[in-house]
Design a protein around this motif. Sequence first.
Motif, PDB file in Angstrom:
ATOM      1  N   ASP A 171      34.376  26.349  43.308  1.00 44.28           N
ATOM      2  CA  ASP A 171      34.027  27.220  44.469  1.00 44.28           C
ATOM      3  C   ASP A 171      34.697  26.899  45.840  1.00 44.28           C
ATOM      4  OD1 ASP A 171      32.430  28.683  42.838  1.00 44.28           O
ATOM      5  OD2 ASP A 171      30.599  27.724  43.029  1.00 44.28           O
ATOM      6  N   THR A 172      34.621  25.787  46.303  1.00 44.23           N
ATOM      7  CA  THR A 172      34.952  25.738  47.563  1.00 44.23           C
ATOM      8  C   THR A 172      36.666  26.074  47.777  1.00 44.23           C
ATOM      9  OG1 THR A 172      33.544  23.695  47.822  1.00 44.23           O
ATOM     10  CG2 THR A 172      35.423  23.894  49.365  1.00 44.23           C
ATOM     11  N   THR A 173      37.419  25.633  46.672  1.00 48.75           N
ATOM     12  CA  THR A 173      38.832  25.909  46.422  1.00 48.75           C
ATOM     13  C   THR A 173      38.766  27.493  46.736  1.00 48.75           C
ATOM     14  OG1 THR A 173      39.257  24.041  45.452  1.00 48.75           O
ATOM     15  CG2 THR A 173      40.776  25.868  45.358  1.00 48.75           C
ATOM     16  N   ILE A 174      38.014  28.206  45.906  1.00 52.74           N
ATOM     17  CA  ILE A 174      38.320  29.822  45.925  1.00 52.74           C
ATOM     18  C   ILE A 174      37.796  30.461  47.250  1.00 52.74           C
ATOM     19  CG2 ILE A 174      37.227  31.805  45.146  1.00 52.74           C
ATOM     20  CD1 ILE A 174      36.895  30.282  42.528  1.00 52.74           C
ATOM     21  N   LYS A 175      36.867  29.619  47.851  1.00 53.05           N
ATOM     22  CA  LYS A 175      36.417  30.312  49.258  1.00 53.05           C
ATOM     23  C   LYS A 175      37.386  30.032  50.221  1.00 53.05           C
ATOM     24  CE  LYS A 175      31.361  29.890  48.912  1.00 53.05           C
ATOM     25  NZ  LYS A 175      30.296  29.244  49.176  1.00 53.05           N
ATOM     26  N   LEU A 176      38.192  28.795  50.111  1.00 53.97           N
ATOM     27  CA  LEU A 176      39.110  28.498  51.106  1.00 53.97           C
ATOM     28  C   LEU A 176      40.493  29.232  51.153  1.00 53.97           C
ATOM     29  CD1 LEU A 176      40.153  26.380  53.541  1.00 53.97           C
ATOM     30  CD2 LEU A 176      40.640  25.002  51.509  1.00 53.97           C
ATOM     31  N   LEU A 177      40.578  29.506  49.727  1.00 51.77           N
ATOM     32  CA  LEU A 177      41.683  30.637  49.411  1.00 51.77           C
ATOM     33  C   LEU A 177      41.601  31.826  49.705  1.00 51.77           C
ATOM     34  CD1 LEU A 177      42.817  29.409  45.740  1.00 51.77           C
ATOM     35  CD2 LEU A 177      44.114  29.015  47.876  1.00 51.77           C
ATOM     36  N   GLU A 178      39.966  32.370  49.643  1.00 45.89           N
ATOM     37  CA  GLU A 178      40.004  33.901  49.985  1.00 45.89           C
ATOM     38  C   GLU A 178      39.935  34.021  51.640  1.00 45.89           C
ATOM     39  OE1 GLU A 178      36.136  34.047  48.449  1.00 45.89           O
ATOM     40  OE2 GLU A 178      37.064  35.027  46.776  1.00 45.89           O
ATOM     41  N   SER A 179      39.685  32.771  52.337  1.00 43.22           N
ATOM     42  CA  SER A 179      39.578  33.022  53.973  1.00 43.22           C
ATOM     43  C   SER A 179      41.321  33.052  54.380  1.00 43.22           C
ATOM     44  CB  SER A 179      39.098  31.597  54.196  1.00 43.22           C
ATOM     45  OG  SER A 179      39.282  31.249  55.709  1.00 43.22           O
ATOM     46  N   TYR A 233      22.984  15.515  30.395  1.00 42.01           N
ATOM     47  CA  TYR A 233      22.963  15.736  31.899  1.00 42.01           C
ATOM     48  C   TYR A 233      24.028  14.857  32.370  1.00 42.01           C
ATOM     49  CZ  TYR A 233      18.335  17.836  31.996  1.00 42.01           C
ATOM     50  OH  TYR A 233      17.427  18.828  31.871  1.00 42.01           O
ATOM     51  N   GLN A 234      24.503  14.051  32.077  1.00 41.86           N
ATOM     52  CA  GLN A 234      25.645  13.170  32.584  1.00 41.86           C
ATOM     53  C   GLN A 234      26.912  13.918  32.555  1.00 41.86           C
ATOM     54  OE1 GLN A 234      26.461   9.418  30.613  1.00 41.86           O
ATOM     55  NE2 GLN A 234      28.357   9.097  31.693  1.00 41.86           N
ATOM     56  N   PHE A 235      27.198  14.835  31.282  1.00 39.50           N
ATOM     57  CA  PHE A 235      28.125  15.615  31.174  1.00 39.50           C
ATOM     58  C   PHE A 235      28.186  16.864  32.189  1.00 39.50           C
ATOM     59  CE2 PHE A 235      29.063  14.189  26.756  1.00 39.50           C
ATOM     60  CZ  PHE A 235      30.016  13.323  27.097  1.00 39.50           C
ATOM     61  N   LYS A 236      26.768  17.344  32.355  1.00 38.73           N
ATOM     62  CA  LYS A 236      26.422  18.525  33.094  1.00 38.73           C
ATOM     63  C   LYS A 236      26.722  18.324  34.551  1.00 38.73           C
ATOM     64  CE  LYS A 236      22.681  21.668  34.193  1.00 38.73           C
ATOM     65  NZ  LYS A 236      22.769  21.507  35.675  1.00 38.73           N
ATOM     66  N   ASN A 237      26.235  17.195  35.135  1.00 45.08           N
ATOM     67  CA  ASN A 237      26.539  16.852  36.345  1.00 45.08           C
ATOM     68  C   ASN A 237      27.972  16.669  36.793  1.00 45.08           C
ATOM     69  OD1 ASN A 237      23.781  16.517  36.984  1.00 45.08           O
ATOM     70  ND2 ASN A 237      23.935  14.340  36.760  1.00 45.08           N
ATOM     71  N   ALA A 238      28.898  16.198  35.868  1.00 43.71           N
ATOM     72  CA  ALA A 238      30.209  16.308  36.158  1.00 43.71           C
ATOM     73  C   ALA A 238      30.984  17.459  35.995  1.00 43.71           C
ATOM     74  CB  ALA A 238      30.968  15.340  34.879  1.00 43.71           C
ATOM     75  N   ILE A 239      30.421  18.563  35.180  1.00 43.71           N
ATOM     76  CA  ILE A 239      30.728  19.659  35.223  1.00 43.71           C
ATOM     77  C   ILE A 239      30.357  20.623  36.593  1.00 43.71           C
ATOM     78  CG2 ILE A 239      30.565  22.085  34.132  1.00 43.71           C
ATOM     79  CD1 ILE A 239      30.371  20.756  31.416  1.00 43.71           C
ATOM     80  N   ASP A 240      29.054  20.204  36.855  1.00 46.28           N
ATOM     81  CA  ASP A 240      28.603  21.125  38.105  1.00 46.28           C
ATOM     82  C   ASP A 240      29.107  20.329  39.478  1.00 46.28           C
ATOM     83  OD1 ASP A 240      26.501  22.218  37.116  1.00 46.28           O
ATOM     84  OD2 ASP A 240      24.862  20.763  37.344  1.00 46.28           O
ATOM     85  N   ALA A 241      29.523  19.157  39.408  1.00 47.94           N
ATOM     86  CA  ALA A 241      30.667  18.654  40.545  1.00 47.94           C
ATOM     87  C   ALA A 241      31.976  19.487  40.760  1.00 47.94           C
ATOM     88  CB  ALA A 241      30.808  17.135  40.294  1.00 47.94           C
TER      89      ALA A 241
END
Length: 518
Positions: free
Chosen positions: A453-461, A439-447
């Motif tokens: 995801d945010t970067t992709i949305k910004l680039l798409e905008s 869960y420690q590794f998973k939380n880091a990967i999720d972050a």
Amino acid sequence: MIEQIKAALYVRLSQEDRNKLHPEDNSESINNQIMLLKSRCEKEGWIIYDIYNDDDFSGSDRQRPEFNRMIEDARLHKFDVLLCKTQSRFCRDLELVEHYLNYMFPVWNIRFLSIIDNADTSNRQNRKARQINGLIDQWYLEDISENVKAVLSAKRKKGEWVGSQAPYGYAKSPEDKHKLIIDEPAAKIVRYIYRLYINGLGYASIVRRLNDEQIPPPAKYKNLKEVSSHKKTATRGLWCYYTIQKILSSQVYIGNTVQGKSEKLSYKGEERRYKPQSEWDIVENTHDAIVSYDTWHKAQIIRSTRSTPYKQDMKNTVFSRMCKCVYCGATLNKHTYHNSPMLECPTKHIKTGICPGCVITVKRLEEIVIDEIKDHCQRLMDVSAVKSKIDSNVEINNRRQEILKSIESAIKKQKLLKNRLTSLYMDKADGIISINDYYQFKNAIDADSVEIDTTIKLLESKLLSIDDEIKALESNHTIVTQYSNIEKLTHNELMFLVDYIEVGGTRDNRIVRIHWKF
């Protein structure tokens, strides 16, 4: 050094607070909201970028000045967090909630946080709660709208005045705002208008006489009585035909209340449906009459036998509502002289000396505008202009390719993270790593995944913005090619090419200024 987080505070109240001493004062509720939001900023260690205050504005109003200023600042990322007391303070329109909270704010990397109902865009599990809040707020608005409509309808059917302003010649009673009382200074002018009309003067003659005698028209009379910030047009302080026609036709001056002539189609917009007369709310003898029924009835008989002077007829002209007087800004009216359609400034007929006026035949103006369109297209086709556009296209396409590469790279990183997560899960299942480590590794990967995801949305905008630029350049090129040899002009084509046209001067010294859309 870690950059300090900047917070924007948005506060709103839709009804006037009775604790206000003056209209320009902040309401007590607004002050309480600001205190609450400042307290949260102090607790989190955020610095306050700005406070956006929409006092006395509805949560469904899309034209809130501070709301729109805040949205523009968010788009430019002038702050990191937007703080509200509740989600409904931000907006009660479900469509806007979905658009900004669940799409644009993540794209702009803006966190939205409401303190009381804990709407937080940084918490992905919180999205359904935000949507439910938005739905409840919209239901609330719909219920309020229906209740208000029902109350107003009941008042209109009883003959109570529900308009925001009293008709010219009347005022709202201090004891009962739904009761009309005679405003004697204005009532004298109403009687004067009826007397002039019955004695043989037409609309045009009455308008000129009132203006020459410097009698304030209804709007100016209201401004003289009240402090008003209403923006006046060039003819705002003059009587006009429509005002005279309205006064001479209205039943309000014989003591009848006529309301409910139109209704809003939706509480969200300003579109209205005009009802047939059979659906109007007409109640007789609700207030004191300014003129007798006999006087009013005589005026109606005369109106039915006379043609309306200087009637505006722009339906059959290419320039419908497109031309303004270069001197006073009034919209030019169409009339016919010796079977020749003309465009003329109406102001000079209202009062002599206020505007030199202008008149031009529709045929001549069409010839001038067609020549100007050709010249404008030719200027845009100049070699230097074409080279500039080619260079601009190259620069834009280079930017577009860079963004596409960045998006492709981000998608590859996202796939790698998903593969890592799958591998991590298998290691946990095989007992290679502990559940805590998983869960420690998973939380880091999720972050990391959320950040990508945010970067992709910004680039798409950004990509969408660039595509809009390319479309604009292509559109201009198409327009220039299509209209460089135009010979005949239609109203739709003119609206597509031109914002508006200013006309002035004389036949020998004509002034035509075209405000282009391309």
